[in-house]
Motif scaffolding. Structure first.
Motif, PDB file in Angstrom:
ATOM      1  N   ALA A 107       0.827  -1.206   0.000  1.00 18.47           N
ATOM      2  CA  ALA A 107       0.000   0.000   0.000  1.00 18.47           C
ATOM      3  C   ALA A 107       0.863   1.257   0.000  1.00 18.47           C
ATOM      4  O   ALA A 107       0.493   2.269  -0.590  1.00 18.47           O
ATOM      5  CB  ALA A 107      -0.928   0.007   1.208  1.00 18.47           C
ATOM      6  N   ASP A 108       2.009   1.209   0.682  1.00 13.80           N
ATOM      7  CA  ASP A 108       2.873   2.376   0.806  1.00 13.80           C
ATOM      8  C   ASP A 108       4.212   1.949   1.394  1.00 13.80           C
ATOM      9  O   ASP A 108       4.485   0.749   1.539  1.00 13.80           O
ATOM     10  CB  ASP A 108       2.209   3.454   1.673  1.00 13.80           C
ATOM     11  CG  ASP A 108       1.769   2.932   3.040  1.00 13.80           C
ATOM     12  OD1 ASP A 108       2.280   1.875   3.499  1.00 13.80           O
ATOM     13  OD2 ASP A 108       0.908   3.579   3.675  1.00 13.80           O
ATOM     14  N   ARG A 163       6.576  -5.546   5.602  1.00 13.69           N
ATOM     15  CA  ARG A 163       6.700  -6.796   4.828  1.00 13.69           C
ATOM     16  C   ARG A 163       8.153  -7.251   4.807  1.00 13.69           C
ATOM     17  O   ARG A 163       8.472  -8.418   5.045  1.00 13.69           O
ATOM     18  CB  ARG A 163       6.175  -6.588   3.402  1.00 13.69           C
ATOM     19  CG  ARG A 163       6.400  -7.796   2.486  1.00 13.69           C
ATOM     20  CD  ARG A 163       5.958  -7.522   1.061  1.00 13.69           C
ATOM     21  NE  ARG A 163       6.553  -6.326   0.490  1.00 13.69           N
ATOM     22  CZ  ARG A 163       7.820  -6.229   0.072  1.00 13.69           C
ATOM     23  NH1 ARG A 163       8.654  -7.253   0.172  1.00 13.69           N
ATOM     24  NH2 ARG A 163       8.265  -5.101  -0.455  1.00 13.69           N
ATOM     25  N   GLU A 164       9.049  -6.325   4.505  1.00 10.60           N
ATOM     26  CA  GLU A 164      10.468  -6.673   4.421  1.00 10.60           C
ATOM     27  C   GLU A 164      11.016  -7.117   5.778  1.00 10.60           C
ATOM     28  O   GLU A 164      11.845  -8.018   5.855  1.00 10.60           O
ATOM     29  CB  GLU A 164      11.270  -5.484   3.885  1.00 10.60           C
ATOM     30  CG  GLU A 164      11.056  -5.200   2.415  1.00 10.60           C
ATOM     31  CD  GLU A 164      11.881  -6.112   1.516  1.00 10.60           C
ATOM     32  OE1 GLU A 164      12.699  -6.906   2.019  1.00 10.60           O
ATOM     33  OE2 GLU A 164      11.703  -6.024   0.280  1.00 10.60           O
ATOM     34  N   ALA A 165      10.564  -6.483   6.871  1.00 11.97           N
ATOM     35  CA  ALA A 165      11.024  -6.893   8.203  1.00 11.97           C
ATOM     36  C   ALA A 165      10.584  -8.325   8.506  1.00 11.97           C
ATOM     37  O   ALA A 165      11.335  -9.094   9.115  1.00 11.97           O
ATOM     38  CB  ALA A 165      10.513  -5.928   9.264  1.00 11.97           C
ATOM     39  N   ARG A 166       9.390  -8.677   8.067  1.00 14.39           N
ATOM     40  CA  ARG A 166       8.941 -10.066   8.260  1.00 14.39           C
ATOM     41  C   ARG A 166       9.818 -11.017   7.454  1.00 14.39           C
ATOM     42  O   ARG A 166      10.265 -12.057   7.956  1.00 14.39           O
ATOM     43  CB  ARG A 166       7.485 -10.219   7.852  1.00 14.39           C
ATOM     44  CG  ARG A 166       7.060 -11.690   7.795  1.00 14.39           C
ATOM     45  CD  ARG A 166       5.586 -11.858   7.494  1.00 14.39           C
ATOM     46  NE  ARG A 166       4.994 -12.382   8.708  1.00 14.39           N
ATOM     47  CZ  ARG A 166       3.724 -12.311   9.033  1.00 14.39           C
ATOM     48  NH1 ARG A 166       2.873 -11.719   8.250  1.00 14.39           N
ATOM     49  NH2 ARG A 166       3.285 -12.830  10.146  1.00 14.39           N
ATOM     50  N   GLU A 167      10.086 -10.657   6.195  1.00 12.16           N
ATOM     51  CA  GLU A 167      10.893 -11.528   5.336  1.00 12.16           C
ATOM     52  C   GLU A 167      12.343 -11.622   5.812  1.00 12.16           C
ATOM     53  O   GLU A 167      12.921 -12.708   5.838  1.00 12.16           O
ATOM     54  CB  GLU A 167      10.863 -11.009   3.891  1.00 12.16           C
ATOM     55  CG  GLU A 167       9.510 -11.118   3.233  1.00 12.16           C
ATOM     56  CD  GLU A 167       9.452 -10.400   1.887  1.00 12.16           C
ATOM     57  OE1 GLU A 167      10.506  -9.917   1.412  1.00 12.16           O
ATOM     58  OE2 GLU A 167       8.356 -10.323   1.308  1.00 12.16           O
ATOM     59  N   GLU A 168      12.945 -10.490   6.186  1.00 14.28           N
ATOM     60  CA  GLU A 168      14.375 -10.455   6.488  1.00 14.28           C
ATOM     61  C   GLU A 168      14.724 -10.950   7.879  1.00 14.28           C
ATOM     62  O   GLU A 168      15.766 -11.583   8.070  1.00 14.28           O
ATOM     63  CB  GLU A 168      14.908  -9.031   6.321  1.00 14.28           C
ATOM     64  CG  GLU A 168      14.913  -8.554   4.888  1.00 14.28           C
ATOM     65  CD  GLU A 168      15.430  -7.132   4.750  1.00 14.28           C
ATOM     66  OE1 GLU A 168      15.908  -6.552   5.755  1.00 14.28           O
ATOM     67  OE2 GLU A 168      15.360  -6.599   3.635  1.00 14.28           O
ATOM     68  N   VAL A 169      13.891 -10.636   8.876  1.00 11.55           N
ATOM     69  CA  VAL A 169      14.252 -10.979  10.254  1.00 11.55           C
ATOM     70  C   VAL A 169      13.180 -11.774  10.995  1.00 11.55           C
ATOM     71  O   VAL A 169      13.357 -12.120  12.159  1.00 11.55           O
ATOM     72  CB  VAL A 169      14.626  -9.712  11.066  1.00 11.55           C
ATOM     73  CG1 VAL A 169      15.718  -8.937  10.378  1.00 11.55           C
ATOM     74  CG2 VAL A 169      13.411  -8.823  11.323  1.00 11.55           C
ATOM     75  N   GLY A 170      12.038 -12.056  10.350  1.00 12.19           N
ATOM     76  CA  GLY A 170      10.979 -12.833  10.977  1.00 12.19           C
ATOM     77  C   GLY A 170      10.133 -12.053  11.964  1.00 12.19           C
ATOM     78  O   GLY A 170       9.504 -12.637  12.852  1.00 12.19           O
ATOM     79  N   LEU A 171      10.078 -10.726  11.817  1.00 16.64           N
ATOM     80  CA  LEU A 171       9.291  -9.891  12.724  1.00 16.64           C
ATOM     81  C   LEU A 171       7.838  -9.826  12.235  1.00 16.64           C
ATOM     82  O   LEU A 171       7.564  -9.311  11.157  1.00 16.64           O
ATOM     83  CB  LEU A 171       9.887  -8.490  12.811  1.00 16.64           C
ATOM     84  CG  LEU A 171       9.163  -7.483  13.712  1.00 16.64           C
ATOM     85  CD1 LEU A 171       9.091  -7.988  15.149  1.00 16.64           C
ATOM     86  CD2 LEU A 171       9.859  -6.128  13.652  1.00 16.64           C
ATOM     87  N   ASP A 172       6.926 -10.335  13.060  1.00 14.60           N
ATOM     88  CA  ASP A 172       5.501 -10.327  12.726  1.00 14.60           C
ATOM     89  C   ASP A 172       4.994  -8.882  12.764  1.00 14.60           C
ATOM     90  O   ASP A 172       5.133  -8.206  13.785  1.00 14.60           O
ATOM     91  CB  ASP A 172       4.750 -11.179  13.748  1.00 14.60           C
ATOM     92  CG  ASP A 172       3.264 -11.314  13.444  1.00 14.60           C
ATOM     93  OD1 ASP A 172       2.738 -10.567  12.598  1.00 14.60           O
ATOM     94  OD2 ASP A 172       2.628 -12.176  14.082  1.00 14.60           O
TER      95      ASP A 172
END
Length: 196
Positions: free
Chosen positions: A80-81, A88-97
């Motif tokens: 969205a922005d 999204r990237e924090a979830r992908e890179e470090v597993g942060l929900d």
């Protein structure tokens, strides 16, 4: 002002006025006229003590190998922005929900020499967080203390040869971690707001 952690200090910092920054701020050559790609990075501070989540990029990457960075990346068509991209990237890179992150707001964008306009997103991490580095992308996930991030005196200017000329940039080393470039610049912008 002291470097003590409090969520209120972080919220107050967002009310301070400052303009955008750029990798060209410390250098005499003007920024080239190019189309900039939007990106978002997440400055996520843990609610307990304000420690900031950072990554060390994998050494085998084509772009910025081994560099210290905030989790984040370019805005994808499904985002969205810049805030959505950072989460999204924090979830992908470090597993942060993303459900663990209370987004407080954003700092003014930072223009990088690599053609991005990078929006820093400030957030508070709620509850326990066990990092899961993304294989092939992230070599290490670590944290730095709020006291180091929040003190403008911890940042200094260094320089080196780059593409045939000298480039100057901010650094804020801490132990084995050499925090520099765009990441150091946006965190310095925050530190100045925390210590007006």
């Amino acid at each position: 002002m002291t470097a003590g952690w409090s969520e209120d200090r972080l919220r107050q910092a967002l009310t301070q006025a400052s303009g955008p920054s750029s990798d060209y701020d410390l250098n005499p050559d003007p920024a080239p006229e190019v189309s900039l790609r939007p990106a978002g990075v997440l400055a996520a501070f843990h609610e307990d003590d304000g420690r900031l989540i950072l990554t060390k990029r994998a050494s085998g990457l084509r772009h910025h190998p081994g560099q210290i960075a905030l989790p984040g990346g370019k805005v994808d068509p499904g985002d969205a922005d810049e805030i959505a991209a950072a989460l999204r990237e924090a979830r992908e890179e470090v597993g942060l929900d993303p459900a663990q992150v209370e987004v407080l707001g954003t700092l003014p964008p930072h223009r990088t020499v690599t053609g991005f306009t990078m929006t820093p997103v400030l957030g508070i991490v709620r509850g326990q967080f066990a990092a899961r580095p993304e294989p092939g992308e992230v070599e290490e996930v670590f944290t730095l203390p709020f006291a180091h991030i929040a003190q403008p005196a911890n940042y200094r200017v260094e320089g080196r040869r780059w593409r045939g000329g000298w480039r100057r940039y901010y650094v804020a080393p801490y132990g084995p971690y050499y925090l520099w470039g765009a990441t150091a610049r946006v965190l310095l912008q925050l530190a100045r707001r925390l210590d007006p």
